[in-house]
Design a protein around this motif. Structure first.
Motif, PDB file in Angstrom:
ATOM      1  N   ARG A 244       0.843  -1.195   0.000  1.00  0.00           N
ATOM      2  CA  ARG A 244       0.000   0.000   0.000  1.00  0.00           C
ATOM      3  C   ARG A 244       0.879   1.246   0.000  1.00  0.00           C
ATOM      4  NH1 ARG A 244      -5.054   1.256   3.896  1.00  0.00           N
ATOM      5  NH2 ARG A 244      -3.649   0.808   5.590  1.00  0.00           N
ATOM      6  N   GLN A 306     -19.495   0.191  -1.653  1.00  0.00           N
ATOM      7  CA  GLN A 306     -19.615   0.581  -3.047  1.00  0.00           C
ATOM      8  C   GLN A 306     -18.569  -0.063  -3.931  1.00  0.00           C
ATOM      9  OE1 GLN A 306     -19.628   4.851  -2.909  1.00  0.00           O
ATOM     10  NE2 GLN A 306     -21.536   4.947  -1.762  1.00  0.00           N
ATOM     11  N   GLY A 308     -15.408   0.314  -4.098  1.00  0.00           N
ATOM     12  CA  GLY A 308     -14.195   1.017  -4.500  1.00  0.00           C
ATOM     13  C   GLY A 308     -13.107   0.870  -3.470  1.00  0.00           C
ATOM     14  N   LEU A 309     -11.943   0.568  -3.895  1.00  0.00           N
ATOM     15  CA  LEU A 309     -10.781   0.505  -3.019  1.00  0.00           C
ATOM     16  C   LEU A 309      -9.601   0.828  -3.891  1.00  0.00           C
ATOM     17  CD1 LEU A 309      -9.346  -0.156  -0.390  1.00  0.00           C
ATOM     18  CD2 LEU A 309      -9.279  -2.528  -1.097  1.00  0.00           C
ATOM     19  N   TYR A 310      -9.063   2.025  -3.736  1.00  0.00           N
ATOM     20  CA  TYR A 310      -7.978   2.481  -4.588  1.00  0.00           C
ATOM     21  C   TYR A 310      -8.346   2.307  -6.062  1.00  0.00           C
ATOM     22  CZ  TYR A 310      -5.115   2.333  -0.398  1.00  0.00           C
ATOM     23  OH  TYR A 310      -4.618   2.525   0.847  1.00  0.00           O
ATOM     24  N   THR A 331      -8.771  -2.473   5.497  1.00  0.00           N
ATOM     25  CA  THR A 331      -8.652  -1.528   4.397  1.00  0.00           C
ATOM     26  C   THR A 331      -8.290  -0.144   4.905  1.00  0.00           C
ATOM     27  OG1 THR A 331     -10.327  -2.742   3.177  1.00  0.00           O
ATOM     28  CG2 THR A 331      -9.880  -0.504   2.454  1.00  0.00           C
ATOM     29  N   VAL A 332      -8.911   0.252   5.993  1.00  0.00           N
ATOM     30  CA  VAL A 332      -8.755   1.637   6.436  1.00  0.00           C
ATOM     31  C   VAL A 332      -7.989   1.771   7.737  1.00  0.00           C
ATOM     32  CG1 VAL A 332     -10.839   2.361   5.238  1.00  0.00           C
ATOM     33  CG2 VAL A 332     -11.014   1.611   7.604  1.00  0.00           C
TER      34      VAL A 332
END
Lengths: 345, 150
Positions: A244, A306, A308-310, A331-332
């Motif tokens: 990441r 939704q 979306g991830l990157y 993820t966050v």
């Protein structure tokens, strides 16, 4: 007829078998270090000097140092020779004291058999002294009843003990922490560049160079752990965060997903994570959608992922809600929180 | 590890202070009674202000300097964008019905998100957790922590 048959059996079958049992690999004295012991029969022909041919037997030790060897005294003092092939020891001409005069010995070679059982050699000598001068010869014949020396026992160099996977991860993580510090510096310098307009390019390049030299070795360390155990939770989490930070979002997700699916986050581990985070936030009880509009909205958003991830379409997994919560958190969430709040059994 | 975190926090804190100073903070608006529908406050802007989210998102996408304060059922948020394409979001205050612990954990916390012109993530304005992975700051960390709870 029976005798011929016996001979046939002897030569056709038994002799090869016996040969196979007693034959040894050829010995090479030029590769040996140590000592060998010999009974050496010395025959000296002094007839040209008006003397006899006489024979003596000496117990002689040869000290070998691979390509050189020192033969003990066989009548003309000890001598040092050099192996000119595996089993041929060459002695150079030398002059020795031979009272009342001296004798000059010729070059000569000692030939060893490959079974270490014997050797032979001969040299000439020229005597000169107050009583005149003359020449003669000396032959040497050595026998060894002890056979070839035992091959040396080679003790392989001891390797340092292999680190456990936990130790390997800890070592890699130490470097990873340094790398994240550098990336933090890089972000700050880029931010200063943006906000103040003052060029930080030289410093930025220097920090980037350090990152570029550090990260390949970090990845190699984690790769070693993951090659042995692809589902190692901590290694996967660390690699996810590294990817990441490198902006490699697909790889980030692959490592993160593997960590989440590793089975390491059991119900008890998850419980421990929640308690750890609640403690960190100063919560005496877990916040719940039932008593918090904010938590209700967080829950709704998790449920309406939704995708979306990157910029990638990350599918929401509907079958295992708790696993999905973990993946959203991965993820966050800050990775330090993930690792230090998990006790993996 | 603790030393590493401290150093990183110090760097981020310094960066956050720098951003807040240069990007401009909006003044906190008054708390509205709980249960109200989403309400836009029109606090006098130090720099040009927007009347609604759509206006703000457009301005931010163009990397224009802009402020907006929004109050919804969750609480009051202030948003700002800068010419340097830095977005800042502050949770000014939570709904009055939230627990004291939630307020202590979240009120006054900020996060910042760097983006490229034309690539502003409007979810930073319209949602709580979408797009958080591209942001940094205390508000981001606190909201991220909350996702672990079912």
């Amino acid at each position: 007829m029976r005798g011929i048959l016996s001979l046939f059996i002897l030569f056709g079958f038994l002799l090869p078998l016996l040969h196979a049992q007693v034959s040894m690999p050829p010995w090479n004295w030029s590769q040996y270090s140590g000592t060998s012991q010999w009974q050496v029969t010395v025959t000296e022909d002094q007839t040209a000097c008006h003397g006899p041919i006489f024979t003596n037997t000496y117990g002689v030790i040869i000290q070998h140092d691979q390509t050189t060897a020192v033969m003990g005294d066989v009548g003309h003092g000890p001598a040092t020779g050099t192996f000119i092939s595996g089993n041929v020891l060459h002695f150079r001409s030398r002059t020795v004291s031979d009272p009342p005069g001296t004798s000059t010995l010729s070059d000569y070679d000692i030939y060893f058999t490959t079974d270490c059982a014997s050797f032979a050699g001969e040299y000439t000598w020229d005597y000169s002294g107050s009583d005149g001068s003359c020449s003669g010869s000396t032959s040497l014949s050595g026998t060894n009843t002890q056979g070839c020396p035992a091959p040396p026992i080679v003790i392989p160099p001891s390797k340092p003990p292999e680190l456990t996977p936990e130790e390997q991860v800890a070592a890699a993580r130490s470097d990873l922490n340094n790398d994240f510090d550098l990336r933090g510096e890089l972000k700050y310098l880029n931010l200063q560049n943006l906000l103040t307009g003052e060029s930080q390019d030289a410093q930025i390049n220097a920090v980037q160079d350090r990152i570029d030299s550090l990260e390949p070795s970090i990845e190699a360390k984690y790769k070693k752990v993951l090659d042995a155990d692809p589902n190692n939770f901590e290694a996967n989490v660390d690699m996810a965060e590294l990817k990441r930070s490198q902006g490699l979002t697909h790889e980030y997700y692959e490592y993160m997903d593997r960590a989440a699916n590793s089975g390491a986050v059991t119900a008890s581990v998850r419980d421990a994570m929640e308690k750890s985070i609640a403690r960190e936030l100063g919560f005496s009880t877990f916040p719940k959608p039932a008593n918090s509009l904010l938590m209700r909205k967080v829950g709704t958003e998790k449920g309406n992922w939704q995708g979306g991830l990157y910029g990638m379409d990350v599918p929401k997994e509907s079958s295992d809600k708790s696993l999905w919560d973990i993946k959203v958190y991965f993820t966050v969430g800050p990775w330090e929180g993930i690792v230090k709040s998990i006790v993996v059994n | 590890m603790a030393k590493t975190i401290e150093k990183r926090v110090a760097l981020m804190l310094a960066a956050g202070i720098l951003i807040l100073f240069l990007a401009g903070c909006s003044s906190p608006s008054q708390n509205l009674p709980a249960g109200n529908a989403q309400n836009i406050t029109n606090a006098p802007p130090a720099s040009p202000g927007c009347g609604n989210e759509a206006c703000f998102i457009t301005a931010a996408n163009n990397c224009e300097s802009m402020n907006l304060t929004v109050t919804d059922e969750v609480g009051t948020f202030s948003f700002s964008s800068s010419k340097s394409c830095v977005f800042t979001k502050t949770l000014v205050s939570l709904n009055a019905n939230e627990t004291r612990e939630m307020k202590n954990a979240l009120e006054g916390k900020s996060m910042y998100c760097i983006y490229e012109k034309g690539n502003f993530d409007q979810r930073w304005v319209t949602s709580l957790i979408y797009g958080l992975e591209n942001c940094q700051g205390d508000l981001k960390d606190r909201l991220a922590d909350l996702t672990i709870f079912p």
